[in-house]
Design a protein around this motif. Sequence first.
Motif, short mmCIF file in Angstrom:
data_model
loop_
_atom_site.label_atom_id
_atom_site.label_comp_id
_atom_site.label_asym_id
_atom_site.label_seq_id
_atom_site.Cartn_x
_atom_site.Cartn_y
_atom_site.Cartn_z
N ASP A 159 -4.22 -11.06 -5.72
CA ASP A 159 -5.26 -11.29 -6.73
C ASP A 159 -4.87 -10.67 -8.07
N CYS A 160 -3.62 -10.20 -8.19
CA CYS A 160 -3.05 -9.63 -9.42
C CYS A 160 -3.58 -8.23 -9.73
N LEU A 161 -4.25 -7.60 -8.79
CA LEU A 161 -4.88 -6.32 -9.05
C LEU A 161 -4.08 -5.16 -8.47
N LEU A 162 -4.04 -4.07 -9.23
CA LEU A 162 -3.55 -2.77 -8.77
C LEU A 162 -4.77 -1.87 -8.63
N ARG A 163 -4.92 -1.22 -7.46
CA ARG A 163 -6.11 -0.42 -7.23
C ARG A 163 -5.75 0.93 -6.62
N GLY A 164 -6.61 1.92 -6.89
CA GLY A 164 -6.49 3.23 -6.28
C GLY A 164 -7.72 3.50 -5.41
N LEU B 62 9.05 13.42 -7.54
CA LEU B 62 9.46 14.62 -8.28
C LEU B 62 8.57 14.92 -9.49
N ARG B 63 7.83 13.94 -9.96
CA ARG B 63 7.01 14.10 -11.16
C ARG B 63 5.57 13.70 -10.86
N GLU B 64 4.69 14.67 -10.95
CA GLU B 64 3.27 14.41 -10.67
C GLU B 64 2.70 13.46 -11.71
N ASN B 65 1.76 12.62 -11.28
CA ASN B 65 1.02 11.69 -12.13
C ASN B 65 1.86 10.51 -12.63
N VAL B 66 3.04 10.29 -12.06
CA VAL B 66 3.88 9.15 -12.47
C VAL B 66 3.89 8.12 -11.34
N LEU B 67 3.64 6.87 -11.69
CA LEU B 67 3.57 5.79 -10.72
C LEU B 67 4.35 4.59 -11.26
N ALA C 146 0.86 -1.18 0.00
CA ALA C 146 0.00 0.00 0.00
C ALA C 146 0.89 1.22 0.00
N ALA C 147 0.50 2.26 -0.72
CA ALA C 147 1.36 3.44 -0.85
C ALA C 147 0.50 4.67 -1.10
N PHE C 148 0.98 5.82 -0.59
CA PHE C 148 0.30 7.09 -0.83
C PHE C 148 0.67 7.65 -2.20
N ASN C 149 -0.26 8.43 -2.76
CA ASN C 149 0.06 9.32 -3.87
C ASN C 149 0.72 10.55 -3.26
N TYR C 150 2.01 10.76 -3.52
CA TYR C 150 2.73 11.86 -2.88
C TYR C 150 2.17 13.23 -3.24
N TRP C 151 1.42 13.32 -4.33
CA TRP C 151 0.89 14.60 -4.80
C TRP C 151 -0.54 14.84 -4.36
N ASN C 152 -1.15 13.81 -3.79
CA ASN C 152 -2.52 13.91 -3.28
C ASN C 152 -2.68 12.85 -2.20
N TRP D 288 3.36 4.15 -15.03
CA TRP D 288 1.99 4.60 -15.32
C TRP D 288 1.91 6.12 -15.34
N ASP D 289 0.97 6.63 -16.15
CA ASP D 289 0.51 8.00 -16.08
C ASP D 289 -0.87 7.95 -15.42
N LEU D 290 -0.99 8.53 -14.23
CA LEU D 290 -2.23 8.42 -13.47
C LEU D 290 -3.43 9.06 -14.15
N ARG D 291 -3.18 9.86 -15.17
CA ARG D 291 -4.30 10.47 -15.90
C ARG D 291 -4.89 9.51 -16.93
#
Length: 292
Positions: A56-61, A90-95, A40-46, A107-110
């Motif tokens: 279960d092989c899933l990535l979720r937000g 350092l870069r928003e929307n990058v995971l 589990a991890a935070f979005n550093y920008w939000n 990933w690009d979160l957009r």
Amino acid sequence: MKIICSDSKGRLSLVQVEESSPSLDIQCQWGAHKFEAWIAAFNYWNLSTVFSGGDDCLLRGWDTRSTPVHPIFTSKQHSMGVCSIQSHPLRENVLATGSYDEHVLIWDLRQMKQPVSDTHVQGGVWRLKWHPTESSLLLAACMDSGFHILDTASDGCPIASSYVLHNSLAYGADWSTQSPSCNASASPEPASLQANRSDATRSDGAAPNLEQPVQNLKIFYESPTASFDVILEDDHGDYLPETDPVKDLDNKALPEKSKYGPENTSLVATCSFYDHVLHVWRWRWQRTQSGE
């Protein structure tokens, strides 16, 4: 301060840590995955958004501003358990995500339908760490295949360098947040090594491009539990001492050093599982001058 935790029952727990006392308060807890929730991890920008990965092989937000019931998104791009996630500091929307399927996805979160890049690293990706200052560099601990540094600025996100001197599963890895001096002769060095790969910068100077070999890896510290000696040999079986002229992997002399910018150095700590060994090593690399 808040902490997001995952557990073997597939749940996530958002915990509030009180600064004035050592007490922990679980603000909310919910079922996120059918099997073990590995990460589990935070979005550093939000910080109200967290990510999770499960067996279960899933990535979720998830949106934690209210008790999560439904995920913001669910991705099935990984074919095995998702066990590493890190938002880019350092870069928003990058995971970045990694899995037992031996793939690192950027990933690009957009746009979460497809990853931006997919790199096969030949081992289960247990830990991912973005470089604290070089936004394109990603360190991966890849279990059976050792540790790799990925160049996310280049097409296909290639592996820029690898460190395979652990004799056990590669489980933990992190960058030093401080840049070490290139002249570290005073530091103890039980073993030293060179590995020649690349680091050229794009003409706009925005991010490193690791294609031409110019770098040096050196062990600074090996934990006392280690019971083996380590050296590095090139493709021809020859040891690469520090006093040798820097050569590429084909044993050819590199271009004139004047074409390269200042030497960059990063300090990396890596650890392995069954043998309980910690290595601290230095990665040296040089960029070509901008515009070349």
